[in-house]
Design an enzyme around this catalytic site. Structure first.
Site, PDB file in Angstrom:
ATOM      1  N   HIS A 474       0.688  -1.237  -0.113  1.00  8.63           N
ATOM      2  CA  HIS A 474      -0.027  -0.051   0.119  1.00  8.63           C
ATOM      3  C   HIS A 474       0.793   1.254  -0.100  1.00  8.63           C
ATOM      4  O   HIS A 474       0.544   2.246   0.851  1.00  8.63           O
ATOM      5  CB  HIS A 474      -0.789   0.082   1.345  1.00  8.63           C
ATOM      6  CG  HIS A 474      -1.875  -0.867   1.304  1.00  8.63           C
ATOM      7  ND1 HIS A 474      -2.256  -1.563   2.377  1.00  8.63           N
ATOM      8  CD2 HIS A 474      -2.360  -1.915   0.316  1.00  8.63           C
ATOM      9  CE1 HIS A 474      -3.346  -2.746   2.023  1.00  8.63           C
ATOM     10  NE2 HIS A 474      -3.277  -2.806   0.790  1.00  8.63           N
TER      11      HIS A 474
HETATM   12  C1  LIG Z   1       0.175  -7.616  -4.933  1.00  9.12           C
HETATM   13  C2  LIG Z   1      -0.806  -6.506  -4.500  1.00  9.12           C
HETATM   14  C3  LIG Z   1      -1.974  -6.752  -3.641  1.00  9.12           C
HETATM   15  C4  LIG Z   1      -2.820  -5.686  -3.205  1.00  9.12           C
HETATM   16  N1  LIG Z   1      -3.804  -6.111  -2.554  1.00  9.12           N
HETATM   17  C5  LIG Z   1      -4.965  -5.065  -2.363  1.00  9.12           C
HETATM   18  C6  LIG Z   1      -6.107  -5.514  -1.805  1.00  9.12           C
HETATM   19  O1  LIG Z   1      -6.400  -6.492  -1.776  1.00  9.12           O
HETATM   20  N2  LIG Z   1      -7.130  -4.577  -1.727  1.00  9.12           N
HETATM   21  C7  LIG Z   1      -6.796  -3.090  -2.025  1.00  9.12           C
HETATM   22  O2  LIG Z   1      -7.587  -2.417  -1.686  1.00  9.12           O
HETATM   23  N3  LIG Z   1      -5.558  -2.852  -2.351  1.00  9.12           N
HETATM   24  C8  LIG Z   1      -4.827  -3.822  -2.757  1.00  9.12           C
HETATM   25  N4  LIG Z   1      -3.387  -3.528  -3.253  1.00  9.12           N
HETATM   26  C9  LIG Z   1      -3.364  -2.038  -3.241  1.00  9.12           C
HETATM   27  C10 LIG Z   1      -4.012  -1.549  -4.586  1.00  9.12           C
HETATM   28  O3  LIG Z   1      -4.076  -2.342  -5.527  1.00  9.12           O
HETATM   29  C11 LIG Z   1      -3.283  -0.185  -5.201  1.00  9.12           C
HETATM   30  O4  LIG Z   1      -3.190   0.648  -4.206  1.00  9.12           O
HETATM   31  C12 LIG Z   1      -3.950   0.531  -6.131  1.00  9.12           C
HETATM   32  O5  LIG Z   1      -4.195  -0.191  -7.394  1.00  9.12           O
HETATM   33  C13 LIG Z   1      -3.128   1.720  -6.724  1.00  9.12           C
HETATM   34  O6  LIG Z   1      -3.745   2.275  -7.762  1.00  9.12           O
HETATM   35  P1  LIG Z   1      -3.084   3.445  -8.722  1.00  9.12           P
HETATM   36  O7  LIG Z   1      -4.026   4.010  -9.458  1.00  9.12           O
HETATM   37  O8  LIG Z   1      -2.407   4.485  -7.706  1.00  9.12           O
HETATM   38  O9  LIG Z   1      -1.873   2.671  -9.204  1.00  9.12           O
HETATM   39  P2  LIG Z   1      -1.748   1.419 -10.251  1.00  9.12           P
HETATM   40  O10 LIG Z   1      -2.842   0.623 -10.190  1.00  9.12           O
HETATM   41  O11 LIG Z   1      -0.640   0.559  -9.950  1.00  9.12           O
HETATM   42  O12 LIG Z   1      -1.832   2.070 -11.628  1.00  9.12           O
HETATM   43  C14 LIG Z   1      -0.367   2.479 -12.261  1.00  9.12           C
HETATM   44  C15 LIG Z   1      -0.530   2.189 -13.775  1.00  9.12           C
HETATM   45  O13 LIG Z   1       0.311   3.009 -14.216  1.00  9.12           O
HETATM   46  C16 LIG Z   1       1.119   2.287 -15.156  1.00  9.12           C
HETATM   47  N5  LIG Z   1       2.464   3.240 -15.319  1.00  9.12           N
HETATM   48  C17 LIG Z   1       3.390   3.351 -14.578  1.00  9.12           C
HETATM   49  N6  LIG Z   1       4.312   4.112 -15.118  1.00  9.12           N
HETATM   50  C18 LIG Z   1       3.714   4.397 -16.511  1.00  9.12           C
HETATM   51  C19 LIG Z   1       4.690   5.050 -17.445  1.00  9.12           C
HETATM   52  N7  LIG Z   1       5.631   5.738 -17.245  1.00  9.12           N
HETATM   53  N8  LIG Z   1       3.856   5.075 -18.578  1.00  9.12           N
HETATM   54  C20 LIG Z   1       2.643   4.453 -18.821  1.00  9.12           C
HETATM   55  N9  LIG Z   1       2.016   3.706 -17.916  1.00  9.12           N
HETATM   56  C21 LIG Z   1       2.715   3.727 -16.568  1.00  9.12           C
HETATM   57  C22 LIG Z   1       1.387   1.118 -14.620  1.00  9.12           C
HETATM   58  O14 LIG Z   1       1.671  -0.027 -15.617  1.00  9.12           O
HETATM   59  C23 LIG Z   1       0.014   0.662 -13.933  1.00  9.12           C
HETATM   60  O15 LIG Z   1      -0.974   0.078 -14.789  1.00  9.12           O
HETATM   61  C24 LIG Z   1      -2.702  -4.342  -3.572  1.00  9.12           C
HETATM   62  C25 LIG Z   1      -1.579  -4.034  -4.595  1.00  9.12           C
HETATM   63  C26 LIG Z   1      -0.658  -5.003  -4.786  1.00  9.12           C
HETATM   64  C27 LIG Z   1       0.551  -4.909  -5.646  1.00  9.12           C
END
Ligand SMILES: Cc1cc2nc3c(=O)[nH]c(=O)nc-3n(C[C@H](O)[C@H](O)[C@H](O)COP(=O)(O)OP(=O)(O)OC[C@H]3O[C@@H](n4cnc5c(N)ncnc54)[C@H](O)[C@@H]3O)c2cc1C
Length: 541
Positions: A474
């Site tokens: 997280h």
């Molecule tokens: C293994 C794991 C288990 C988890 N379990 C849970 C759970 O059970 N419940 C829960 O609520 N949360 C869970 N989480 C946390 C939750 O999934 C994340 O906090 C949330 O998805 C983050 O969302 P975000 O939009 O900030 O980033 P992300 O969903 O990580 O999205 C970022 C995106 O940007 C893309 N990206 C990055 N850099 C670039 C670039 N330079 N150019 C183009 N694209 C790029 C990446 O490929 C990715 O697709 C878990 C996370 C992980 C990794």
């Protein structure tokens, strides 16, 4: 991919939890054009959608960025493994699907820290708008939204024993951790539908993919935001072998997550000036807070041998049952393959004097080690419980390793920098042992494997934590929200606009000023729902 327009109203970088929400909501208006750039491939692999495929996703180098921290001083110099999703859906495509929102007071604290519009009362409507809860609409829940949420469909009898044991140990039974009270033990609600993962891509891109005003480019790795003066005007990215540019007429929206959004800002010349200069990057805006304020939930596990042949690990019994489990999943949306890696939930107080729960449990009816990558460890019966301290005081940072956009940034989580962070984990292990000692676990409880019966004193438990604690995934806070532009820690204002730059917002886990007390996927989706309203209101559409 059909066609690449060079000019769009909005360019979204990152198709993860937040990026998918924005792509959908902004393209609801057919007069607006939206481009979503995602570095990873499309989310076509069936192992994304079968929940138990998570075990494989933890090892995938294609769908998972597989970051590592720098050596962590308080964790015996270990480099911790940080999986992050790298496909449409982002981390919601590889996560454990637990649907929790944190505590109401977490959001009130954001508002009190100078972020108007982010109190619990303000954000609850966005949680509800996102949600399609199988239990229907209520004061706390939404129905009919894109994100399917349901009570975990097939809890193992061992998970049920854990819940009964928790009640015997004095904790309330809770059927809704996102309702009036967070405290208690029970089964997780999960982002699944008919037993399949309901990632942000499934929820939000599914209904929007065919819209002619939405262009989704996968394998499109953003290198930097393009600026004209102090205004963001587009994005440079690599698509296959080619470096391309897209123009954003209205706004660029960074949704690359807590690790890569600050990296992208820095690569674009927005960040701590001296650090940028050290990497030969021309400074556009000196924003010292970029990459700072990193917070994460550090986690430690208690694992046991099991006595009943009922666990969900990679036992021969389960492997032989594989084809039947697949049939069960496809026909009934039930069975072992719906396993999300964490069936049983707990939000508890480390001591009765705590005003709100400060520890979270994830119970798994299987032996687990090394993020599920140690498959050999899972071949015998057993169960595991994770515990994390929900509001750690330690702060880390993301910095550049180099100006190469394909080089992973440096992650210094600085775990356990604050003494309370380890003390809470010690209390957490003691609470787990108390629960596991309850009569309801008698039929299941074999020997304790970790920390192990010899590890009893506070000093021994601390040493165990330093040697074995891992992330529970997280990370947040690295583009901290705060309205006061003169505060060097603030990166975006409460409308998520980057201070000192026009036409540029960050919308993802990185803008959380403080880590909330729960899992972070639903909160990120909520934030993006709210951001969509802010963006549309600013543009008058
Ligand atoms: C293994 C794991 C288990 C988890 N379990 C849970 C759970 O059970 N419940 C829960 O609520 N949360 C869970 N989480 C946390 C939750 O999934 C994340 O906090 C949330 O998805 C983050 O969302 P975000 O939009 O900030 O980033 P992300 O969903 O990580 O999205 C970022 C995106 O940007 C893309 N990206 C990055 N850099 C670039 C670039 N330079 N150019 C183009 N694209 C790029 C990446 O490929 C990715 O697709 C878990 C996370 C992980 C990794």
């Amino acid at each position: 991919m059909t066609r690449i327009d060079r000019e769009f109203d909005y360019v979204i970088v990152g198709g993860g939890s937040a990026g998918c929400v924005l792509a959908n909501r902004l393209s609801e208006d057919p007069s607006v054009t939206v481009c979503l750039l995602e570095a990873g491939p499309p989310d076509t692999n069936p192992l994304i959608h079968i929940p138990a495929g998570m075990l494989w996703l933890m090892r995938s180098k294609v769908l998972n960025w597989q970051f590592h921290t720098q050596p962590e001083a308080a964790l015996a110099g270990r480099r911790l493994y940080w999986p992050r999703g790298r496909t449409l859906g982002g981390s919601s495509a590889i996560n454990a699907m637990c649907y929790t929102r944190g505590h109401a007071s977490d959001y009130d604290a954001w508002a009190q820290a100078g972020n108007p519009g982010w109190s619990y009362k303000d954000v609850l409507p966005y949680f509800k708008r996102a949600e399609d809860n199988a239990n229907g609409a209520s004061a706390f829940h939404g129905a009919g939204g894109p994100l399917h949420v349901t009570t975990f469909p097939s809890p193992s009898p061992i998970t049920q024993a854990y819940i009964a044991a928790g009640v015997q140990a004095g904790f309330p039974l809770n059927h809704d951790f996102n309702g009036a009270e967070q405290e208690g033990v029970g089964v997780y609600q999960v982002t699944q539908k008919r037993g399949l993962r309901w990632s942000a891509a499934r929820a939000y891109l599914g209904p929007a993919r065919q819209r002619p005003n939405l262009t989704i480019l996968t394998r499109a790795h953003a290198h930097r935001v393009l600026l004209t003066g102090q205004r963001a005007t587009g994005v440079r990215f690599q698509h296959g072998q080619q470096v391309r540019e897209v123009t954003a007429r209205r706004e660029v929206l960074l949704c690359a997550g807590a690790v890569q959004s600050p990296q992208l800002l820095m690569l674009s010349g927005i960040g701590p000036a001296s650090h940028l200069r050290a990497h030969g990057i021309e400074v556009q805006v000196d924003l010292p807070g970029v990459g700072q304020n990193l917070q994460d939930h550090l986690d430690v596990m208690v694992t046991h041998e099991g006595r009943r042949a009922l666990s969900n690990g990679l036992t021969w019994r389960n492997i032989v049952k594989g084809p039947w489990s697949l049939l069960q999943l496809l026909l009934a949306g039930k069975g072992m393959l719906t396993n999300n890696g964490a069936e049983g939930c707990g939000f508890i107080k480390s001591s009765p004097t705590e005003p709100i729960p400060d520890l979270q449990f994830h119970f798994m009816p299987a032996r687990l080690r090394d993020h599920g990558r140690d498959l050999g460890f899972m071949t015998r019966e057993g169960f595991s419980m994770h515990v994390c301290f929900l509001r750690p005081h330690s702060r880390g940072q993301i910095t550049l390793h180099s100006a190469d956009p394909h080089a992973p940034p440096l992650i210094e989580a600085n775990y356990l920098d604050h003494p309370e962070d380890i003390d809470k984990l010690v209390l957490g292990i003691r609470q787990i042992r108390r629960i596991f000692a309850s009569p309801a676990m008698d039929a299941d409880r074999g020997a304790e494997i970790t920390p192990g019966p010899a590890v009893q004193t506070d000093a021994q438990l601390r040493e165990h934590i330093r040697a074995h604690a891992e992330t529970i995934y997280h990370p947040v806070g690295t583009c901290k929200m705060g309205d006061d532009a003169s505060d060097p820690s603030h990166v975006v204002d409460s409308a998520l606009r980057v201070h000192g730059v026009q036409g540029l917002r960050v919308v993802d886990a990185s803008v959380m000023p403080t880590l909330i007390g729960g899992n972070t996927n639903a909160p990120v989706i909520m934030m993006a729902e709210k951001a969509a309203d802010l963006i549309r209101a600013a543009a008058g559409h």
